[in-house]
Design a protein around this motif. Structure first.
Motif, short mmCIF file in Angstrom:
data_model
loop_
_atom_site.label_atom_id
_atom_site.label_comp_id
_atom_site.label_asym_id
_atom_site.label_seq_id
_atom_site.Cartn_x
_atom_site.Cartn_y
_atom_site.Cartn_z
N ASN A 1 -64.47 3.24 46.50
CA ASN A 1 -64.22 1.81 46.26
C ASN A 1 -62.99 1.68 45.38
O ASN A 1 -63.01 2.05 44.20
N ARG B 1 -67.55 -5.05 43.43
CA ARG B 1 -68.51 -4.07 43.91
C ARG B 1 -68.76 -4.27 45.41
O ARG B 1 -68.61 -5.37 45.93
N LEU C 1 -74.95 -1.30 45.74
CA LEU C 1 -73.79 -1.74 44.97
C LEU C 1 -73.19 -0.66 44.06
O LEU C 1 -73.90 -0.01 43.30
N TYR C 2 -71.87 -0.51 44.18
CA TYR C 2 -71.16 0.37 43.26
C TYR C 2 -69.74 -0.17 43.08
O TYR C 2 -69.24 -0.92 43.92
N GLY C 3 -69.12 0.17 41.96
CA GLY C 3 -67.90 -0.50 41.54
C GLY C 3 -66.62 0.27 41.73
O GLY C 3 -66.56 1.31 42.40
#
Length: 204
Positions: A83, A88, A104-106
């Protein structure tokens, strides 16, 4: 006697399968080149050994888009999903045989997933509906996607009977894929495919 012995020896040796480079050209109904068409060749004699490709097995999230739009991946290999956005993402697919979900990850974080079944994986983001891309999981080393020219070159395809398959998310046939039998010569040469690419992209 010596001549007969030599002939017998030659007949006992395994046949030499020559290989060459095969160029495949993909065009739409109007003759325009088609980009991101996945071309695979499946030799009738099969192919042995691990499948390795030169390109990165990676789908990047950047500017709220997946890059690349189409990725060709060997079956059983992991794909990374870095990402690079400031927001996110929640990556997922409902595709049969390769369903997965990465919650979800940023930014500057990476997750990965291993694809274990050949076929098409339509991926999306559960937060950003406009994000769409495709992973084509293949079980042959003779695979690649077309460039902007509509052409692709498959290296060292063995001579003999084979099946040529063309896949594209908008190819207007069942499963977005068509195939035909052909014979690969020692020089391999060129194959041309023309089709209707006016269909809707495959659903996630």
């Amino acid at each position: 006697m010596r001549l007969l012995a030599l002939v017998a020896l030659l007949l006992s040796l395994p046949a030499v399968v020559l290989a060459g480079d095969l160029t495949v050209s993909v065009r739409d109904a109007a003759g325009r080149p088609v980009r991101d068409a996945v071309v695979t060749v499946h030799p009738a004699a099969g192919a042995s050994g691990p499948i390795r490709f030169a390109w990165p097995l990676r789908v990047t999230q950047q500017q709220l888009q997946f890059q690349p739009y189409v990725l060709v991946v060997p079956v059983g290999q992991a794909v990374s999903f870095p990402n690079l956005d400031r927001v996110r993402h929640h990556v997922y697919s409902f595709s049969r045989g390769n369903r997965f979900e990465i919650e979800l990850y940023g930014r500057d974080e990476t997750r990965s997933h291993t694809f274990r079944a050949p076929g098409t994986v339509a991926i999306g983001c559960n937060i950003h509906d406009q994000m769409l891309a495709y992973i084509r999981v293949v079980d042959t080393p003779f695979a690649a996607k077309t460039e902007a020219s509509g052409d692709v070159v498959l290296r060292n395809v063995p001579a003999g009977a084979a099946t040529l398959r063309i896949w594209h998310p908008t190819l207007n046939v069942r499963g977005n894929e068509t195939s035909r039998a052909f014979t690969v010569t020692a020089a391999a040469g060129r194959q041309t495919f023309s089709g209707d690419f006016s269909g809707r992209a495959a659903a996630r």
